[in-house]
Design an enzyme around this catalytic site. Structure first.
Site, short mmCIF file in Angstrom:
data_model
loop_
_atom_site.label_atom_id
_atom_site.label_comp_id
_atom_site.label_asym_id
_atom_site.label_seq_id
_atom_site.Cartn_x
_atom_site.Cartn_y
_atom_site.Cartn_z
N ALA A 107 -0.97 24.97 8.67
CA ALA A 107 0.21 24.78 7.87
C ALA A 107 1.60 24.46 8.34
O ALA A 107 2.24 23.95 7.43
CB ALA A 107 0.22 26.48 7.50
N LEU A 275 -8.98 8.36 -3.67
CA LEU A 275 -9.75 8.39 -4.93
C LEU A 275 -9.13 9.28 -5.88
O LEU A 275 -9.54 9.13 -7.03
CB LEU A 275 -10.96 9.30 -4.19
N GLU A 311 1.76 -1.94 4.09
CA GLU A 311 2.86 -1.00 4.39
C GLU A 311 4.18 -2.03 4.80
O GLU A 311 3.81 -2.60 5.75
CB GLU A 311 2.51 0.21 5.20
N HIS A 335 -10.52 4.20 2.34
CA HIS A 335 -9.75 4.08 1.19
C HIS A 335 -10.22 2.63 0.61
O HIS A 335 -10.77 2.79 -0.64
CB HIS A 335 -8.35 3.89 1.50
N LEU A 479 -2.89 -8.12 -17.17
CA LEU A 479 -3.95 -9.45 -17.26
C LEU A 479 -3.06 -10.95 -17.28
O LEU A 479 -2.49 -10.97 -18.43
CB LEU A 479 -4.91 -9.07 -18.45
N LYS A 480 -3.48 -11.57 -16.48
CA LYS A 480 -2.88 -13.02 -16.44
C LYS A 480 -3.82 -14.01 -17.61
O LYS A 480 -4.87 -14.04 -17.10
CB LYS A 480 -2.77 -13.60 -15.10
#
Length: 586
Positions: A107, A275, A311, A335, A479-480
């Site tokens: 904690a 997720l 990052e 990930h 969306l292109k």
């Protein structure tokens, strides 16, 4: 891993049985139960403490699989001079009501302070926790209940659209928070925790959730102590385990084997917070509930798929931890690979957790293990920009000077099945890059015999349709598409059909930990990783990791704040791909 292998839990056959033994005499010996529970609770429960009924159907809570939950919010209608001196009374609740006890092990650590406690408060703030709940912090640090509450209170925030009762909600939440100090490998200390939990639970049905926010070498010790000293005897006991889940296939299997000596697979919730991201959650909705996308989701129309994580900062003093794992273990193996499996899986039989996880495992088992020739690794070096100097990775005092741990990696993976045969799935992850982003980019094939190709010149990639799911920051789906520029001539332009979440939805997007904690409470396992899924993931990366480390392959250096090593561009070009995040259009 040496600590894990030397742990006696892995060798004691007598300890393999999950035990619900609780030392009742310990409670009385420490005078924790000397005062009747009703008398104890009367000290800190106001008589006018009331419960708000279930919210209207417009605000009905649902878990991530769409099923409604029974949840209420709590509100104190009275006022007291010292609000934290009075706490909730569970023993006064109706007979048969259950109590949820959540223990955050570790904690005092950063993850608990910055993510777990704020996520629990957010769930409480919007009425998503059950009526009777209590939260305990557990760590080796000596701390009182009041000190824990002060520590937690500094990181709690309220939803931007409901700030009017923020202070009251914080006060009520902090009343439910308590602390117990103890060693992570001490069954005696966990028995003491069990006594305190029982005291707060009031003797009814109790369900217990333990969040292991501790280093992986402590997982098994905590699991053993929870199993033998602090598990619920009347309800369920669940344990959330944070990554990393081992360093390779062997250590991961050993960790799973040791955990399963004390916990069943159904009790273990391996968390990957990515997720729980809103756009990752929306991935299957976008595909399976929109006819315009599902028929295109195959090698016939998709040229490549890119999973990008970057990052704009380095290890920032955390290099000691990072150097033991590197970017491949830290980001790609979990990930990005988890998102890839969700993206590429076949339509599951249902939204049931096992049906979805079965399909994800099939994808992972259909993939070829990574080869060194399909991977580029890099490491950031020091750089000066705008009058400011940025330190390189090995300039971090917690990192060895000769470290070859990659801070950047790009890889090309392939799925050997009928849907995806030949389609490159490119991953890219790095620290100290030019921007912070996480996104999925789906580049479609060129239009055969495109009537307007002369307007694009020789670069047909300029006419490629691309679907982008921006996971963070500024969540969006766009969306292109090719479009005629207004005017008398015939000039084409690539434009975006854009769903920007903050423009479309006024409500604040929940943090990923909120969703995953709620799912663990409800027993919903869809967004948690199963053991065979973990085995299949490690099988893809372990041969590569061993080759990199055995041969001590030096990473390509790239400047802090750049777009990464040049080798990543060559890797993409090798598979006739151009990185979508480097076009300058976004």
């Amino acid at each position: 891993m040496a600590k894990l292998l030397s742990n006696p839990c892995c060798y004691s056959s007598s300890s393999t049985t999950f035990s619900c033994f609780h030392n009742e005499s310990l409670c009385s010996s420490r005078n924790l139960a000397a005062v009747p529970i009703s008398s104890h609770f009367s000290k800190w429960a106001p008589n006018n403490f009331t419960r708000i009924q279930l919210r209207s159907s417009n605000f009905e809570l649902r878990s991530s699989n769409g099923y409604p939950l029974n949840a209420v919010s709590l509100q104190d209608e009275g006022s007291v001079d010292n609000p934290l001196a009075e706490e909730a009374n569970f023993s006064d609740s109706a007979e048969g009501d259950s109590t949820l006890s959540i223990t955050v092990v570790g904690a005092s650590g950063d993850l608990a302070k910055k993510k777990i406690f704020p996520a629990l408060f957010a769930l409480y703030y919007e009425g998503w926790l059950p009526e009777n709940f209590v939260i305990f912090g557990y760590s080796r640090t000596n701390m009182s209940d009041e000190e824990l509450r002060n520590m937690i209170s500094r990181t709690l925030t309220c939803r931007i659209d409901q700030r009017e009762n923020c202070d009251d909600k914080m006060t009520q939440f902090l009343k439910r928070c308590f602390y117990h100090s103890g060693q992570y490998n001490s069954e005696e200390h966990f028995l003491e925790l069990d006594c305190k939990l029982k005291e707060k639970e009031g003797g009814g049905l109790s369900n217990r959730l333990f969040y292991l926010s501790v280093p992986p070498n402590i997982f098994v010790d905590v699991a053993r102590c929870v199993s033998t000293g602090a598990s619920s005897t009347t309800g369920w006991t669940r344990v959330i385990v944070e990554k990393p889940f081992g360093r390779d296939s062997e250590s991961s299997r050993e960790l799973t084997r040791c955990l399963k000596q004390y916990l069943s697979e159904d009790q273990i919730f391996r968390i990957d917070h990515y997720l729980g991201k809103e756009l990752v959650e929306n991935l299957s909705v976008l595909r399976f509930s929109n006819l315009v996308f599902e028929p295109l989701w195959s090698r016939d129309y998709i040229r490549n798929v890119q999973f990008i994580f970057s990052e704009d900062f380095g290890t920032e003093g955390r290099g000691g931890y990072f150097d033991n794992y590197g970017i491949i273990r830290d980001i790609m193996q979990n990930h990005l690979l988890q998102i890839l499996a969700l993206f590429a899986m076949e339509t599951p039989v249902s939204l049931d957790a096992e049906d979805i996880r079965n399909e994800k495992v099939k994808v992972l088992r259909s993939m070829k293990p990574l080869l060194l020739e399909d991977v580029v690794v890099g490491q950031y070096k020091g750089h000066s920009k705008g009058g400011k100097t940025y330190l390189g990775y090995t300039d971090d005092p917690t990192v060895p000077n000769n470290s070859v741990t990659p801070t950047f990696a790009a890889a090309a993976l392939f799925i050997n099945n009928a849907r995806w045969d030949g389609v490159p799935f490119l991953m890219k992850a790095g620290k100290a890059l030019h921007t912070r982003r996480a996104e999925i980019r789906v580049q479609f094939r060129h239009v055969p015999g495109n009537l307007y190709k002369h307007t694009f010149g020789t670069d047909l990639d300029l006419a490629t349709n691309e679907l982008v799911l921006r996971v963070q920051p500024d969540e969006a789906i766009y969306l292109k598409v090719n479009n005629k520029v207004p005017g008398l001539g015939m000039r084409l332009d690539r434009s975006d059909l854009n769903l920007l979440y903050k423009a479309r939805y006024t409500r604040e997007i929940p943090d990923a930990y909120e969703r995953l904690l709620l799912d663990a409470i409800e027993g919903e396992r869809r967004l948690f990783i199963r053991s065979d899924e973990l085995d299949a993931a490690w099988a893809l990366f372990t041969p590569l990791l061993r080759e990199l480390e055995d041969r001590k392959i030096a990473p390509e250096l790239y400047p802090y704040g750049s777009r990464g090593p040049v080798g990543a561009h060559y890797l993409a070009a090798k598979h006739n791909v151009r990185w979508g995040d480097l076009t300058g259009e976004d």
